[in-house]
Write an enzyme that holds these catalytic residues in place. Structure first.
Site, PDB file in Angstrom:
ATOM      1  N   HIS A 154       0.840  -1.308   0.150  1.00 32.52           N
ATOM      2  CA  HIS A 154       0.029   0.114   0.032  1.00 32.52           C
ATOM      3  C   HIS A 154       0.779   1.108  -0.048  1.00 32.52           C
ATOM      4  O   HIS A 154       0.716   2.164  -0.725  1.00 32.52           O
ATOM      5  CB  HIS A 154      -0.821   0.042   1.216  1.00 32.52           C
ATOM      6  CG  HIS A 154      -1.800   1.168   1.367  1.00 32.52           C
ATOM      7  ND1 HIS A 154      -2.923   1.156   1.053  1.00 32.52           N
ATOM      8  CD2 HIS A 154      -1.387   2.218   1.954  1.00 32.52           C
ATOM      9  CE1 HIS A 154      -3.719   2.503   1.385  1.00 32.52           C
ATOM     10  NE2 HIS A 154      -2.439   3.274   2.042  1.00 32.52           N
ATOM     11  N   GLU A 155       1.960   1.411   0.835  1.00 31.60           N
ATOM     12  CA  GLU A 155       2.736   2.314   1.022  1.00 31.60           C
ATOM     13  C   GLU A 155       3.616   2.421  -0.254  1.00 31.60           C
ATOM     14  O   GLU A 155       3.977   3.676  -0.646  1.00 31.60           O
ATOM     15  CB  GLU A 155       3.563   2.314   2.043  1.00 31.60           C
ATOM     16  CG  GLU A 155       2.989   2.044   3.543  1.00 31.60           C
ATOM     17  CD  GLU A 155       2.315   3.264   3.719  1.00 31.60           C
ATOM     18  OE1 GLU A 155       2.389   4.412   3.241  1.00 31.60           O
ATOM     19  OE2 GLU A 155       1.056   3.354   4.141  1.00 31.60           O
ATOM     20  N   GLU A 180      -6.144   6.879  -1.563  1.00 30.97           N
ATOM     21  CA  GLU A 180      -6.070   5.726  -0.356  1.00 30.97           C
ATOM     22  C   GLU A 180      -6.761   4.657  -1.268  1.00 30.97           C
ATOM     23  O   GLU A 180      -6.176   3.345  -1.207  1.00 30.97           O
ATOM     24  CB  GLU A 180      -6.726   6.102   0.792  1.00 30.97           C
ATOM     25  CG  GLU A 180      -6.119   7.030   1.707  1.00 30.97           C
ATOM     26  CD  GLU A 180      -4.882   6.677   1.891  1.00 30.97           C
ATOM     27  OE1 GLU A 180      -4.616   5.642   2.402  1.00 30.97           O
ATOM     28  OE2 GLU A 180      -3.773   7.606   2.130  1.00 30.97           O
ATOM     29  N   HIS A 209       1.761   4.541  -2.938  1.00 29.46           N
ATOM     30  CA  HIS A 209       1.790   6.018  -2.589  1.00 29.46           C
ATOM     31  C   HIS A 209       3.035   6.480  -3.456  1.00 29.46           C
ATOM     32  O   HIS A 209       3.277   7.654  -3.975  1.00 29.46           O
ATOM     33  CB  HIS A 209       1.759   6.261  -1.133  1.00 29.46           C
ATOM     34  CG  HIS A 209       0.392   6.073  -0.702  1.00 29.46           C
ATOM     35  ND1 HIS A 209      -0.649   6.751  -1.338  1.00 29.46           N
ATOM     36  CD2 HIS A 209       0.071   5.723   0.526  1.00 29.46           C
ATOM     37  CE1 HIS A 209      -1.889   6.569  -0.560  1.00 29.46           C
ATOM     38  NE2 HIS A 209      -1.240   5.921   0.641  1.00 29.46           N
TER      39      HIS A 209
END
Lengths: 197, 644
Positions: free
Chosen positions: B171-172, B246, B175
């Site tokens: 997930h990070e 997100e 980003h």
């Protein structure tokens, strides 16, 4: 210069710019595929390098199981050689087949080692071995993720190269659709190296 | 392939929102002009038309404020990832540390590498840990390739399975790959610029000291109205963009891991923690980090949900799984059934209810009480066992004991006496004795290896802890005879701990310089050859030669001869300065200097001498270079064939 001429020029220049952009996009995407393929090779090699360490640690405790350890090392060496041969000529189906066979033999030998390790509690307790097993799982993941990234890149490339209107540019400059990596050549290879330490 | 569709939806939504943002800006521009024109007509009713460049000035002013504000804020926020992570109370993951946490942190570093491969991101961020936080969370921060940090809380390490940790890290990574930090900073800057228009209006509307309003007060009121509307719209849009990013990151995490249960499990455990009110971060800066985090607690209903930087967890889980799911109990996991079993064997006193903020490895004393004497009689196997056990050291008592034990030359005839001398002041006798037993079993190379690891750990310890360690060590160090060549380590320790008062170590420094001095002449020749080998660029070679020559001169020719014990204070101070100068060599030249030293020690036949190895090893530590493998691996010290 008449209005028609100006319009024609504007259209032509826009078209040329678009073609340039589309061509560059295709080239970038094709290079990403090449890079992703090199990654897989790197990760496989890493795995071959790791196995001797594992065997070294195990050897300290299981003197009587020399056969199993030798089998792992032999299988690893075969797989490594087959890998080197395949790398030299990736298009050769025979060499790829040999690599697949060697990989499955290696998987079998590693399974045998896992069974041996089960029988030696003090081996399972070895701190170095615990770290190595994390390391081995990590390496398996790296191989798998490298393959996945390769296929994702191929998908992106094929999408770009086959969609209208970019497919016109791809056709003119000979961007052929790329093939996905068939991760599994046979049933045996479908099960990755698994060590339950 | 649901994740691909979700990914695309989120991307499109971001695009629409950004277009809306541009519309807001244009609207603001028009509104400011309209309001200004209206007020101008009302306040100056007898003049037809508007002053020269009236609209141009208004528009330029608005743009200046918005874009300038954007720029200023971006510069202000442009602190590196390391800075952000440190602000949050983090430290770099200790990959070589031992024990439970060490294994978990190594696993984190591994997972970060795997995700770099899976996402095709060319930069592998540094793995950081927030050791004080028990709540499951994570963030990625940083701009340049050298500065990207991916930080994960201790709670996430202990409470998530490997697959779940992978989902969080993926997930990070999304980003990072999609440049979300950058996008968010731009938006924050724009919103700040909008806020500045409101501020300008306020300052125009304000009364002066005598309570009178200025002539432009009405203009101020107009600017306030327009500015506040623009600011609110900007904030809402920014939050909406964040929420879409997100969703995009969630979808991409599934794409990278091809596993819904990974990130899904982690989010369900976060939901569990939030239900029990344990979801917050400890750091005082937590609120300014909110937009960076994996999950942020906020109200999920009605009007207030529009201001949240993160979508509600329930909605994220619904998108991941395609249906409603329940929270998952977020208990601390055993590393692995069998691995925990193995740990228990070393330490039967494993506490089951460790308080938050403490590591789950058993306390030092318990560990050493339980330590068994190695059963193997083979020297190499004993060394190997001891080395494995040193990885479990992480308490301050163990550090002190280990540092001192490492400093004692095992070959010295009076070793037992020396040991007794400082053991008398050591409070933790059982710890000290067991640490010593391990250290004595180590060969020279293995000792250097342990020393390197300890050094790394001491360096990343909190300043207060380092000071304590330093004071305790110095107190005991004075009881060692000053002629000991291994006092070099005191110098390295002092420099690495960042203590300024080094005069206490002048003798150690002098001893070290003397050790290196013995091979200085050979090093001169070696340096020359090296420079010739590099000779493609004569300027560079000459520059290097000069630098190295001055270094070697400093280390060798000027160093005092003979035993270092009887040094005059002035000489000692001088050698102190020289040793400090090593730290000032340009980073690019350091590897070359090290190679020259290695060559020199090899040619002068001193390579097999343990003292030379120690001196080289400490030189590496001082120069911030990774020590060459030959110094750390048990087989013969330096045996490389480096023909120039």
């Amino acid at each position: 210069m008449s209005a028609t001429q100006i319009v024609t020029w504007v259209v032509l220049v826009t078209l040329a710019l678009w073609m340039l952009a589309a061509y560059n996009r295709l080239v970038r995407s094709r290079n990403e595929i090449a890079n992703a393929f090199a990654q897989i090779d790197v990760q496989l090699k890493r795995r071959y390098d790791l196995i001797p360490n594992l065997v070294d640690v195990a050897r300290k405790y299981v003197q009587h199981e020399r056969d199993t350890l030798e089998a792992v090392i032999a299988a690893r060496n075969t797989a490594k050689n087959a890998g080197a041969a395949a790398r030299a000529k990736p298009a050769d189906a025979e060499r790829i087949g040999a690599l697949a066979g060697a990989e499955s033999a290696l998987a079998g030998a590693m399974k045998q080692l896992a069974v041996v390790v089960e029988a030696y509690p003090e081996l399972k307790a070895d701190a170095t071995l615990r770290e190595l097993s994390e390391e081995l799982g990590h390496t398996e993941n790296r191989v798998a993720f490298a393959r996945q990234a390769f296929n994702d890149n191929v998908l992106d490339y094929n999408n770009t190269a086959q969609q209208v209107p970019t497919n016109l540019v791809a056709g003119v400059f000979g961007f052929k659709p790329a093939a996905m990596l068939e991760a599994t050549a046979n049933e045996a290879e479908r099960s990755a190296v698994r060590v339950n330490l | 392939m649901r994740f691909r569709r979700h990914e695309q939806t989120a991307r499109q939504a971001t695009g629409h929102l950004l277009a809306l943002f541009v519309l807001v800006l244009i609207g603001l521009l028009l509104a400011v002009n309209a309001v200004m024109a209206l007020i101008y007509t009302l306040t100056v009713p007898f003049v037809r038309g508007y002053p020269h460049l009236f609209f141009e000035t208004n528009s330029a002013l608005v743009l200046l404020f918005v874009l300038g504000g954007c720029w200023v804020e971006t510069v202000r926020l442009r602190e590196g990832g390391v800075h952000v992570a440190r602000m949050a109370g983090g430290r770099a993951a200790q990959v070589s540390a031992g024990g439970d946490l060490g294994l978990l942190e190594r696993r984190l570093a591994n997972v970060v590498q795997e995700m770099a491969i899976a996402s095709g991101h060319s930069v592998v961020p540094a793995a950081w840990v927030l050791p004080k936080d028990d709540a499951i969370n994570a963030f990625a921060a940083g701009w340049g390739p050298d500065d990207v940090v991916l930080a994960v809380t201790r709670g996430a390490l202990e409470r998530l399975t490997r697959a779940e940790l992978q989902g969080v890290v993926a997930h990070e990574f999304s980003h990072l790959v999609h440049g979300d930090t950058r996008l968010n900073m731009r938006l924050v800057g724009l919103v700040w610029g909008l806020q500045m228009i409101w501020g300008l209006g306020c300052s125009l509307w304000d009364t002066d000291e005598l309570g009178r309003r200025r002539a432009g007060a009405l203009f101020g009121l107009g600017l306030m109205a327009v500015g506040s509307l623009g600011w609110a719209a900007g904030r809402l849009l920014q939050a909406a963009v964040n929420r879409q990013r997100e969703f995009l990151a969630d979808a991409s995490a599934v794409k990278y891991t091809r596993l819904v249960e990974g990130l899904g499990g982690a989010l369900r455990k976060i939901a569990d923690q939030q239900l029990h009110g344990r979801g917050g971060l400890q750091s005082a800066h937590a609120s300014s980090l909110a937009h960076l985090l994996l999950a942020n607690r906020g109200s999920s209903a009605g009007w207030r949900a529009l201001w949240q930087t993160h979508p509600p967890l329930g909605e994220r889980l619904r998108r991941l799984y395609g249906h409603e799911v329940l929270a998952l109990a977020a208990d601390v996991l055993a590393i692995d059934g069998e691995e925990a079993d193995a740990l228990m064997r070393v330490a039967p006193a494993l506490p089951t209810d460790a308080a938050p903020g403490h590591s789950h490895a058993p306390p030092e004393a318990h560990r050493h009480d339980a330590l068994q004497v190695p059963t193997s009689f083979d020297d190499r196997a004993r060394e190997h066992d001891a080395l494995a056990r040193t990885r479990l050291w992480h308490g301050p008592g163990e550090w002190q004991a280990a540092m001192l034990a490492l400093a004692i030359d095992p070959a010295a005839s009076d070793i037992d006496m020396r040991w007794a001398a400082w053991q008398a002041v050591s409070a933790d006798l059982s710890v000290a004795a067991s640490v010593r037993r391990e250290v004595v079993a180590l060969g020279a190379a293995a000792r250097r290896q342990v020393f390197t690891t300890l050094m790394q750990r001491v360096r990343s310890a909190a300043p207060a802890q380092r000071r304590l360690l330093w004071r305790a060590l110095m107190q005991r160090w004075r009881q060692l005879p000053p002629t000991d060549a291994s006092q070099w380590r005191a110098l390295a320790l002092g420099l690495l701990l960042g203590q300024r008062r080094l005069s206490a170590h002048a003798v150690a420094i002098a001893t070290a310089t003397a050790t290196l001095e013995r091979s200085a002449a050979a090093a001169h020749a070696a340096t020359h050859q090296l420079a010739q080998a590099l000779g493609a660029a004569p300027d560079a070679a000459q520059a290097w030669l000069n630098a190295a020559a001055s270094q070697l001169a400093a280390l060798g020719a000027n160093a005092p001869r003979g035993p270092a014990a009887g040094l005059a204070p002035a000489t000692a101070l001088r050698s102190l300065q020289l040793a400090l100068r090593v730290r000032r060599i340009a980073p690019m030249q350091r590897p070359l200097l090290l190679r020259a030293w290695l060559l020199a020690s090899e040619r002068s036949g001193l390579a097999d001498h343990a003292g030379t190895g120690d001196a080289l090893h400490l030189a590496c530590l001082l120069l911030d270079l990774p020590p060459p493998a030959s110094l750390l691996s048990p087989p013969q010290p330096i045996k490389q064939n480096r023909s120039a």
